[in-house]
Design a protein around this motif. Structure first.
Motif, PDB file in Angstrom:
ATOM      1  N   ILE A   1      37.015  -0.003  -0.292  1.00 40.08           N
ATOM      2  CA  ILE A   1      37.852   1.307  -0.861  1.00 40.08           C
ATOM      3  C   ILE A   1      38.706   0.970  -1.683  1.00 40.08           C
ATOM      4  CG2 ILE A   1      39.456   2.942   0.194  1.00 40.08           C
ATOM      5  CD1 ILE A   1      36.538   3.837   0.946  1.00 40.08           C
ATOM      6  N   THR A   2      39.444  -0.011  -1.364  1.00 40.78           N
ATOM      7  CA  THR A   2      40.430  -0.515  -2.632  1.00 40.78           C
ATOM      8  C   THR A   2      39.742  -0.455  -3.776  1.00 40.78           C
ATOM      9  OG1 THR A   2      41.945  -1.409  -0.951  1.00 40.78           O
ATOM     10  CG2 THR A   2      42.528  -1.674  -3.026  1.00 40.78           C
ATOM     11  N   ALA A   3      38.732  -1.160  -4.068  1.00 40.44           N
ATOM     12  CA  ALA A   3      38.158  -1.516  -5.364  1.00 40.44           C
ATOM     13  C   ALA A   3      37.562  -0.139  -5.758  1.00 40.44           C
ATOM     14  CB  ALA A   3      36.916  -2.563  -4.966  1.00 40.44           C
ATOM     15  N   GLU A   4      36.983   0.873  -4.806  1.00 43.05           N
ATOM     16  CA  GLU A   4      36.690   2.104  -5.634  1.00 43.05           C
ATOM     17  C   GLU A   4      37.658   2.820  -6.049  1.00 43.05           C
ATOM     18  OE1 GLU A   4      36.140   6.102  -5.656  1.00 43.05           O
ATOM     19  OE2 GLU A   4      37.368   5.302  -4.010  1.00 43.05           O
ATOM     20  N   LEU A   5      38.966   2.881  -5.549  1.00 43.95           N
ATOM     21  CA  LEU A   5      39.876   3.480  -5.965  1.00 43.95           C
ATOM     22  C   LEU A   5      40.713   3.022  -7.300  1.00 43.95           C
ATOM     23  CD1 LEU A   5      42.249   4.403  -2.840  1.00 43.95           C
ATOM     24  CD2 LEU A   5      40.990   5.989  -4.248  1.00 43.95           C
ATOM     25  N   HIS A   6      40.556   1.691  -7.513  1.00 49.42           N
ATOM     26  CA  HIS A   6      40.919   1.023  -8.526  1.00 49.42           C
ATOM     27  C   HIS A   6      39.984   1.382  -9.839  1.00 49.42           C
ATOM     28  CE1 HIS A   6      44.259  -1.725  -8.314  1.00 49.42           C
ATOM     29  NE2 HIS A   6      43.950  -1.816  -6.856  1.00 49.42           N
ATOM     30  N   ARG A   7      38.544   1.552  -9.590  1.00 47.36           N
ATOM     31  CA  ARG A   7      37.532   2.015 -10.336  1.00 47.36           C
ATOM     32  C   ARG A   7      37.796   3.376 -10.892  1.00 47.36           C
ATOM     33  NH1 ARG A   7      32.102  -0.223 -10.870  1.00 47.36           N
ATOM     34  NH2 ARG A   7      30.968   0.809 -12.534  1.00 47.36           N
ATOM     35  N   PHE A   8      37.871   4.202  -9.769  1.00 46.54           N
ATOM     36  CA  PHE A   8      38.100   5.651 -10.020  1.00 46.54           C
ATOM     37  C   PHE A   8      39.110   5.858 -10.745  1.00 46.54           C
ATOM     38  CE2 PHE A   8      39.113  10.003  -8.695  1.00 46.54           C
ATOM     39  CZ  PHE A   8      38.009  10.786  -8.994  1.00 46.54           C
ATOM     40  N   TYR A   9      40.218   5.372 -10.596  1.00 48.94           N
ATOM     41  CA  TYR A   9      41.481   5.919 -11.283  1.00 48.94           C
ATOM     42  C   TYR A   9      41.630   4.912 -12.530  1.00 48.94           C
ATOM     43  CZ  TYR A   9      43.252   8.368  -7.176  1.00 48.94           C
ATOM     44  OH  TYR A   9      43.329   9.144  -6.043  1.00 48.94           O
TER      45      TYR A   9
ATOM     46  N   ALA B   1      48.191  -6.565  11.830  1.00 49.89           N
ATOM     47  CA  ALA B   1      49.383  -6.332  10.689  1.00 49.89           C
ATOM     48  C   ALA B   1      48.738  -6.611   9.425  1.00 49.89           C
ATOM     49  CB  ALA B   1      50.259  -7.349  11.210  1.00 49.89           C
ATOM     50  N   LEU B   2      47.654  -7.720   9.370  1.00 47.33           N
ATOM     51  CA  LEU B   2      47.181  -8.030   8.104  1.00 47.33           C
ATOM     52  C   LEU B   2      46.315  -6.622   7.543  1.00 47.33           C
ATOM     53  CD1 LEU B   2      46.632  -9.682   5.847  1.00 47.33           C
ATOM     54  CD2 LEU B   2      44.716 -10.637   7.019  1.00 47.33           C
ATOM     55  N   LEU B   3      45.552  -6.066   8.497  1.00 48.97           N
ATOM     56  CA  LEU B   3      44.879  -4.819   8.046  1.00 48.97           C
ATOM     57  C   LEU B   3      45.532  -3.671   7.703  1.00 48.97           C
ATOM     58  CD1 LEU B   3      42.046  -5.140  10.852  1.00 48.97           C
ATOM     59  CD2 LEU B   3      41.770  -5.628   8.408  1.00 48.97           C
ATOM     60  N   ALA B   4      46.603  -3.526   8.264  1.00 53.69           N
ATOM     61  CA  ALA B   4      47.979  -2.552   8.234  1.00 53.69           C
ATOM     62  C   ALA B   4      48.265  -2.805   6.509  1.00 53.69           C
ATOM     63  CB  ALA B   4      49.066  -2.537   9.120  1.00 53.69           C
ATOM     64  N   VAL B   5      48.592  -3.942   6.138  1.00 54.79           N
ATOM     65  CA  VAL B   5      48.842  -4.258   4.892  1.00 54.79           C
ATOM     66  C   VAL B   5      48.072  -4.203   3.858  1.00 54.79           C
ATOM     67  CG1 VAL B   5      49.868  -6.211   3.432  1.00 54.79           C
ATOM     68  CG2 VAL B   5      50.594  -5.912   5.588  1.00 54.79           C
ATOM     69  N   GLN B   6      46.811  -4.038   4.174  1.00 58.69           N
ATOM     70  CA  GLN B   6      45.626  -3.747   3.186  1.00 58.69           C
ATOM     71  C   GLN B   6      45.425  -2.250   3.211  1.00 58.69           C
ATOM     72  OE1 GLN B   6      42.510  -6.516   5.245  1.00 58.69           O
ATOM     73  NE2 GLN B   6      41.735  -6.045   3.135  1.00 58.69           N
ATOM     74  N   ASN B   7      45.839  -1.725   4.283  1.00 60.08           N
ATOM     75  CA  ASN B   7      45.647  -0.040   4.237  1.00 60.08           C
ATOM     76  C   ASN B   7      46.950   0.474   3.427  1.00 60.08           C
ATOM     77  OD1 ASN B   7      43.351   0.874   5.567  1.00 60.08           O
ATOM     78  ND2 ASN B   7      44.185  -0.143   7.677  1.00 60.08           N
ATOM     79  N   LEU B   8      48.027  -0.337   3.530  1.00 58.61           N
ATOM     80  CA  LEU B   8      49.170   0.262   2.626  1.00 58.61           C
ATOM     81  C   LEU B   8      49.079   0.092   1.353  1.00 58.61           C
ATOM     82  CD1 LEU B   8      52.174  -1.278   4.884  1.00 58.61           C
ATOM     83  CD2 LEU B   8      51.789   1.026   4.438  1.00 58.61           C
ATOM     84  N   TRP B   9      48.281  -1.060   0.892  1.00 58.98           N
ATOM     85  CA  TRP B   9      47.883  -1.219  -0.335  1.00 58.98           C
ATOM     86  C   TRP B   9      46.961  -0.099  -1.099  1.00 58.98           C
ATOM     87  CZ3 TRP B   9      44.165  -5.572  -2.413  1.00 58.98           C
ATOM     88  CH2 TRP B   9      44.089  -5.439  -3.965  1.00 58.98           C
ATOM     89  N   THR B  10      46.071   0.249  -0.027  1.00 61.31           N
ATOM     90  CA  THR B  10      45.231   1.550  -0.575  1.00 61.31           C
ATOM     91  C   THR B  10      46.014   2.797  -0.616  1.00 61.31           C
ATOM     92  OG1 THR B  10      43.140   0.380   0.599  1.00 61.31           O
ATOM     93  CG2 THR B  10      43.065   2.664   0.307  1.00 61.31           C
ATOM     94  N   MET B  11      46.953   2.870   0.647  1.00 57.81           N
ATOM     95  CA  MET B  11      47.675   4.233   0.519  1.00 57.81           C
ATOM     96  C   MET B  11      48.655   4.343  -0.714  1.00 57.81           C
ATOM     97  SD  MET B  11      48.588   4.774   4.413  1.00 57.81           S
ATOM     98  CE  MET B  11      50.303   5.460   3.974  1.00 57.81           C
ATOM     99  N   GLN B  12      49.169   3.120  -1.197  1.00 60.93           N
ATOM    100  CA  GLN B  12      50.095   3.320  -2.381  1.00 60.93           C
ATOM    101  C   GLN B  12      49.421   3.510  -3.593  1.00 60.93           C
ATOM    102  OE1 GLN B  12      50.720   1.129  -5.462  1.00 60.93           O
ATOM    103  NE2 GLN B  12      49.325  -0.368  -4.945  1.00 60.93           N
TER     104      GLN B  12
END
Length: 143
Positions: free
Chosen positions: A76-84, A120-131
Motif C-alpha cells: 500500500i505504501t508503494a502504491e501511494l508513492h507511485r500514485f502521488y 508496534a512495528l506494524l503501527a509505525v508502518q501504518n503511520l508512515w502510510t497515513m502521513q
C-alpha cells in the motif's frame, strides 16, 4: 458470532476485493492499482495464517502471518508513492518485513512481548502510510 467465522469472512472479503481490484483496475495499473490488489491478497493470506489456532505449525504460521501483514502494508505504501509520484527508496520498504521477521525470531519464547513489539512495528508502518495520505491532503487537489 463465532470468532473463526469472522476471520474466515475477512479472508474471503480480502481475496474477493483483491480479485475485483485486479480485474477492474487493469487500466489503472500504471498508477499502482496492482499494488492494491497485491496488498489485499497479502492481507487475506495473513489472516488465513493467523486463523490457524489449532495447527501444530501455529508458531510458524503466526510468523508468516505477521510477515505478510508487514508486506501488505509495504505494498500500500508503494502504491501511494507511485500514485502521488513521490520518490521511494525500496530499501525503506524492505526494512519493515525484515524487522518483523527478526523481532519474531528474537522474541519467539516470549509471546506477549513478541506480539507487542511486532504490533508496534506494524503501527509505525501504518503511520508512515497515513502521513503520506495526510501530506497529500495538505497540498492542492489534483489527481
Amino acid at each position: 458470532m463465532d470468532f473463526t467465522t469472522a476471520l474466515v469472512m475477512i479472508v474471503l472479503s480480502s481475496f474477493t476485493l483483491a480479485m475485483l481490484t485486479g480485474l477492474l483496475g487493469q487500466k489503472f495499473w500504471q498508477d499502482g492499482s496492482w499494488h492494491i490488489a497485491l496488498s489485499l491478497a497479502l492481507f487475506g493470506l495473513a489472516y488465513a495464517c493467523l486463523c490457524s489456532f489449532t495447527s501444530p505449525l501455529r508458531s510458524i504460521l503466526l510468523g508468516i502471518g505477521y510477515l505478510l501483514f508487514s508486506c501488505a502494508i509495504c505494498a500500500i505504501t508503494a502504491e501511494l508513492h507511485r500514485f502521488y509520484r513521490y520518490p521511494l527508496r525500496t530499501g525503506w520498504l524492505l526494512l519493515g518485513p525484515l524487522c518483523t521477521g527478526v523481532l519474531y525470531i528474537f522474541f519467539l519464547d516470549q509471546p506477549d512481548l513478541r506480539t507487542r513489539c511486532i504490533n508496534a512495528l506494524l503501527a509505525v508502518q501504518n503511520l508512515w502510510t497515513m502521513q503520506l495520505i495526510l501530506r497529500r491532503g495538505m497540498q492542492q487537489i489534483g489527481r
